[in-house]
Design a protein around this motif. Structure first.
Motif, PDB file in Angstrom:
ATOM      1  N   PRO A  28       0.825  -1.214   0.000  1.00 15.93           N
ATOM      2  CA  PRO A  28       0.000   0.000   0.000  1.00 15.93           C
ATOM      3  C   PRO A  28       0.857   1.260   0.000  1.00 15.93           C
ATOM      4  O   PRO A  28       1.863   1.345   0.713  1.00 15.93           O
ATOM      5  CB  PRO A  28      -0.796  -0.113   1.308  1.00 15.93           C
ATOM      6  N   GLY A  29       0.445   2.244  -0.816  1.00 16.32           N
ATOM      7  CA  GLY A  29       1.159   3.523  -0.824  1.00 16.32           C
ATOM      8  C   GLY A  29       0.836   4.330   0.427  1.00 16.32           C
ATOM      9  O   GLY A  29       1.603   5.196   0.841  1.00 16.32           O
ATOM     10  N   ALA A  30      -0.310   4.059   1.050  1.00 17.09           N
ATOM     11  CA  ALA A  30      -0.739   4.838   2.223  1.00 17.09           C
ATOM     12  C   ALA A  30       0.033   4.386   3.462  1.00 17.09           C
ATOM     13  O   ALA A  30       0.413   3.221   3.566  1.00 17.09           O
ATOM     14  CB  ALA A  30      -2.231   4.629   2.450  1.00 17.09           C
ATOM     15  N   PRO A  31       0.235   5.321   4.409  1.00 17.73           N
ATOM     16  CA  PRO A  31       0.901   4.921   5.661  1.00 17.73           C
ATOM     17  C   PRO A  31      -0.053   4.136   6.552  1.00 17.73           C
ATOM     18  O   PRO A  31      -1.253   4.081   6.295  1.00 17.73           O
ATOM     19  CB  PRO A  31       1.246   6.266   6.307  1.00 17.73           C
ATOM     20  N   ALA A  32       0.476   3.546   7.610  1.00 17.62           N
ATOM     21  CA  ALA A  32      -0.372   2.888   8.605  1.00 17.62           C
ATOM     22  C   ALA A  32      -1.341   3.927   9.173  1.00 17.62           C
ATOM     23  O   ALA A  32      -1.027   5.127   9.215  1.00 17.62           O
ATOM     24  CB  ALA A  32       0.502   2.321   9.720  1.00 17.62           C
ATOM     25  N   PRO A  33      -2.504   3.509   9.628  1.00 19.32           N
ATOM     26  CA  PRO A  33      -3.481   4.452  10.184  1.00 19.32           C
ATOM     27  C   PRO A  33      -2.881   5.299  11.310  1.00 19.32           C
ATOM     28  O   PRO A  33      -2.017   4.823  12.054  1.00 19.32           O
ATOM     29  CB  PRO A  33      -4.591   3.544  10.718  1.00 19.32           C
ATOM     30  N   LEU A  34      -3.391   6.518  11.427  1.00 16.11           N
ATOM     31  CA  LEU A  34      -2.849   7.459  12.411  1.00 16.11           C
ATOM     32  C   LEU A  34      -2.858   6.865  13.827  1.00 16.11           C
ATOM     33  O   LEU A  34      -1.865   6.952  14.553  1.00 16.11           O
ATOM     34  CB  LEU A  34      -3.676   8.751  12.369  1.00 16.11           C
ATOM     35  N   ARG A  53      -0.003   4.594  14.372  1.00 16.27           N
ATOM     36  CA  ARG A  53       1.293   5.286  14.538  1.00 16.27           C
ATOM     37  C   ARG A  53       1.365   5.980  15.900  1.00 16.27           C
ATOM     38  O   ARG A  53       2.412   6.001  16.552  1.00 16.27           O
ATOM     39  CB  ARG A  53       1.484   6.288  13.399  1.00 16.27           C
ATOM     40  N   GLU A  54       0.224   6.537  16.334  1.00 17.55           N
ATOM     41  CA  GLU A  54       0.222   7.217  17.643  1.00 17.55           C
ATOM     42  C   GLU A  54       0.480   6.218  18.773  1.00 17.55           C
ATOM     43  O   GLU A  54       1.220   6.514  19.715  1.00 17.55           O
ATOM     44  CB  GLU A  54      -1.119   7.935  17.863  1.00 17.55           C
ATOM     45  N   ALA A  55      -0.115   5.047  18.655  1.00 17.66           N
ATOM     46  CA  ALA A  55       0.104   4.020  19.692  1.00 17.66           C
ATOM     47  C   ALA A  55       1.583   3.632  19.736  1.00 17.66           C
ATOM     48  O   ALA A  55       2.156   3.432  20.812  1.00 17.66           O
ATOM     49  CB  ALA A  55      -0.760   2.794  19.411  1.00 17.66           C
ATOM     50  N   ALA A  56       2.206   3.543  18.554  1.00 14.71           N
ATOM     51  CA  ALA A  56       3.632   3.193  18.517  1.00 14.71           C
ATOM     52  C   ALA A  56       4.466   4.308  19.150  1.00 14.71           C
ATOM     53  O   ALA A  56       5.420   4.035  19.898  1.00 14.71           O
ATOM     54  CB  ALA A  56       4.063   2.955  17.071  1.00 14.71           C
ATOM     55  N   MET A  57       4.092   5.562  18.868  1.00 13.02           N
ATOM     56  CA  MET A  57       4.865   6.675  19.439  1.00 13.02           C
ATOM     57  C   MET A  57       4.751   6.699  20.962  1.00 13.02           C
ATOM     58  O   MET A  57       5.725   6.898  21.675  1.00 13.02           O
ATOM     59  CB  MET A  57       4.403   8.002  18.828  1.00 13.02           C
ATOM     60  N   GLU A  85      -4.499  -1.266  17.656  1.00 15.78           N
ATOM     61  CA  GLU A  85      -5.359  -0.161  17.247  1.00 15.78           C
ATOM     62  C   GLU A  85      -5.894  -0.323  15.827  1.00 15.78           C
ATOM     63  O   GLU A  85      -6.775   0.413  15.395  1.00 15.78           O
ATOM     64  CB  GLU A  85      -4.568   1.161  17.309  1.00 15.78           C
ATOM     65  N   ALA A  86      -5.343  -1.266  15.068  1.00 15.69           N
ATOM     66  CA  ALA A  86      -5.639  -1.310  13.626  1.00 15.69           C
ATOM     67  C   ALA A  86      -7.116  -1.577  13.331  1.00 15.69           C
ATOM     68  O   ALA A  86      -7.692  -0.996  12.405  1.00 15.69           O
ATOM     69  CB  ALA A  86      -4.769  -2.375  12.954  1.00 15.69           C
ATOM     70  N   PHE A  87      -7.739  -2.451  14.139  1.00 16.65           N
ATOM     71  CA  PHE A  87      -9.129  -2.809  13.844  1.00 16.65           C
ATOM     72  C   PHE A  87     -10.085  -1.625  14.060  1.00 16.65           C
ATOM     73  O   PHE A  87     -11.197  -1.630  13.560  1.00 16.65           O
ATOM     74  CB  PHE A  87      -9.558  -4.007  14.698  1.00 16.65           C
ATOM     75  N   GLU A  96     -10.434   5.307   8.221  1.00 17.11           N
ATOM     76  CA  GLU A  96      -9.230   5.690   7.481  1.00 17.11           C
ATOM     77  C   GLU A  96      -8.896   4.637   6.413  1.00 17.11           C
ATOM     78  O   GLU A  96      -8.540   4.953   5.277  1.00 17.11           O
ATOM     79  CB  GLU A  96      -8.063   5.810   8.473  1.00 17.11           C
ATOM     80  N   LEU A  97      -9.046   3.377   6.788  1.00 13.46           N
ATOM     81  CA  LEU A  97      -8.680   2.301   5.860  1.00 13.46           C
ATOM     82  C   LEU A  97      -9.687   2.186   4.714  1.00 13.46           C
ATOM     83  O   LEU A  97      -9.309   1.874   3.572  1.00 13.46           O
ATOM     84  CB  LEU A  97      -8.551   0.975   6.621  1.00 13.46           C
ATOM     85  N   GLU A  98     -10.950   2.482   4.999  1.00 19.09           N
ATOM     86  CA  GLU A  98     -11.947   2.448   3.918  1.00 19.09           C
ATOM     87  C   GLU A  98     -11.685   3.591   2.919  1.00 19.09           C
ATOM     88  O   GLU A  98     -11.959   3.459   1.729  1.00 19.09           O
ATOM     89  CB  GLU A  98     -13.364   2.532   4.486  1.00 19.09           C
ATOM     90  N   ALA A  99     -11.137   4.702   3.405  1.00 22.10           N
ATOM     91  CA  ALA A  99     -10.783   5.802   2.484  1.00 22.10           C
ATOM     92  C   ALA A  99      -9.645   5.359   1.567  1.00 22.10           C
ATOM     93  O   ALA A  99      -9.638   5.669   0.367  1.00 22.10           O
ATOM     94  CB  ALA A  99     -10.393   7.050   3.273  1.00 22.10           C
TER      95      ALA A  99
END
Ligand code: PLP
Length: 401
Positions: A57-63, A66-70, A293-295, A300-303
């Motif tokens: 996917p060209g898109a990044p992981a959902p926000l 990424r926030e959970a990782a940070m 958090e992905a589920f 965001e993923l549907e977009a």
């Protein structure tokens, strides 16, 4: 397909006996990743390259991922986890089966793995001994054969045809088993590279046939969520003995996080755990925390998926205008597998020239089908639709030259 040379050379290029790579390492190269490397080299050298080779996917992981990782990074220590994964993620995955398919799965049957790729190695080792026979579809995902080869497991290619929607049927499995017994069958729906999907009744028939014949059925469900015609069904709806492989790489846009999972029959959980204790210890901790958090990132993923829908529509409309009419119209995933025999009988050379002359990176069919692949090319539309549109224009111009 030729395998790569393995002889070791010392000073002055003289062959050194005894220092060669193992015979089991002589698997075929994964051509998509070889093209990926070349496309990245050309891009880094300032060339304008449209990347339609990788299933990435060209898109990044959902926000929220990424926030959970940070947050986890700021909190400090990233240690090992339990080998089968953090309880919160295993519970979130189990909940996903209830929410998406109405299927109840105990978190204890879930093993979190290093991408689905890590899951395959564990599942194959836990299920099959060297010399076992496992059927896969042709065309199909090349790593299946390569991992099985490396483990000394024989692959049995079940040839599929565009005219039959590239589908493997229960009858084909039964016939192959009658000719010489199979130990396993490994299939995916939606499928890479063809984009075909099994209908529920086809999947149910395969599950029933495998159970009746005592064949292990492994269902690769990595492209679930990326469907355009009807929703994908999990094999767990039809068989508690099926082994399901899945990952956060595709729908969830988390390729580089290297995080996936297996759903296992109870009696296979401990064997997988024992193997993973030594082969991996645990899957990447930061990725596990973030994946919880992905589920919840559906909007965001549907977009992102809506952009694939655009790309798919462009390709289905424009390819026939270029004289490329022979392909399955992509029920799911983000690939079009096109017959290019009108233009070439060597798709490897065709893809190389398309990359160097028009700056469009694609994958030759030989990666997916050793018998018929020279006539085919895979186009990935996992990148942004604007890039896919540019790739289509370049391909059309190039084919006219
Ligand atoms: C069908 C299929 N299964 C598995 C994978 C491996 O994905 P990962 O290891 O990133 O989960 C891929 C990657 O392209 C794939 O196409």
């Amino acid at each position: 397909m030729a395998t790569e040379g393995q002889s070791a050379t010392g000073l002055m290029g003289v062959a050194v006996r005894g220092l060669e790579a193992s015979r089991r390492s002589a698997v075929a190269p994964f051509l998509a990743m070889d093209v990926f490397k070349e496309a990245a080299r050309l891009s880094a050298g300032g060339h304008s390259i449209i990347r339609m080779e990788a299933g990435e996917p060209g898109a990044p992981a959902p926000l929220r991922v990424r926030e959970a990782a940070m947050r986890a990074l700021q909190d400090g220590r990233i240690g090992y986890t339990q080998t089968l994964g953090i309880p919160l993620l295993r519970e979130a995955i189990a909940q996903h089966y209830r929410d998406t398919y109405g299927v109840s799965v105990e978190p204890a049957r879930i093993a979190v793995t290093t991408g689905s790729s890590g899951g395959f190695a564990l599942a194959f080792l836990a299920l099959f001994d060297a010399g076992a026979r496992v059927a896969i579809a042709a065309p199909g995902y090349p790593a299946y054969r390569n991992i099985l080869d490396a483990l000394g497991i024989e692959t049995v290619a079940l040839a599929t045809r565009a005219a039959d929607r590239f589908i493997v049927t229960a009858a084909m499995i039964e016939e192959a088993h009658r000719m010489r017994p199979l130990d396993g069958v490994l299939l995916m729906s939606p499928a890479n590279p063809t984009g075909t999907m099994m209908r529920d009744e086809e999947l149910a028939a395969i599950c029933a046939t495998c159970e009746r014949l005592g064949i292990r059925f492994i269902s690769d469900e990595i492209y679930h969520g990326l469907t355009y015609a009807w929703p994908a069904q999990t094999a767990l709806a039809f068989s508690q003995q099926a082994i399901v492989v899945n990952s956060f790489s595709k729908y969830y846009c988390m390729t580089g996080w290297r995080i996936g999972w297996l759903v296992l029959p109870e009696q296979i959980v401990r064997p997988v755990e024992r193997l993973a204790q030594s082969l991996a210890i645990s899957a990447p901790t930061l990725s596990q925390i973030a994946a919880c958090e992905a589920f919840a990132a559906r909007d965001e993923l549907e977009a992102v998926k809506a952009d694939y829908v655009k790309s798919r529509a462009m390709l289905l409309e424009e390819l026939p205008r270029m004289g490329l009419r022979d392909f399955h119209p992509v029920d799911g995933a983000f690939y079009v597998y096109v017959n290019v025999s009108r233009f070439t009988n060597d798709s490897m050379d065709f893809c190389k020239r398309l990359l160097s002359e028009a700056g469009v990176a694609t994958t030759p069919g030989a990666d997916f089908d050793r018998e018929q692949g020279a006539h085919a090319m895979r186009l990935s539309f996992a990148g942004a639709s604007t890039d896919v549109g540019e790739g289509i224009s370049r391909l059309a111009r190039w084919l006219k030259t």
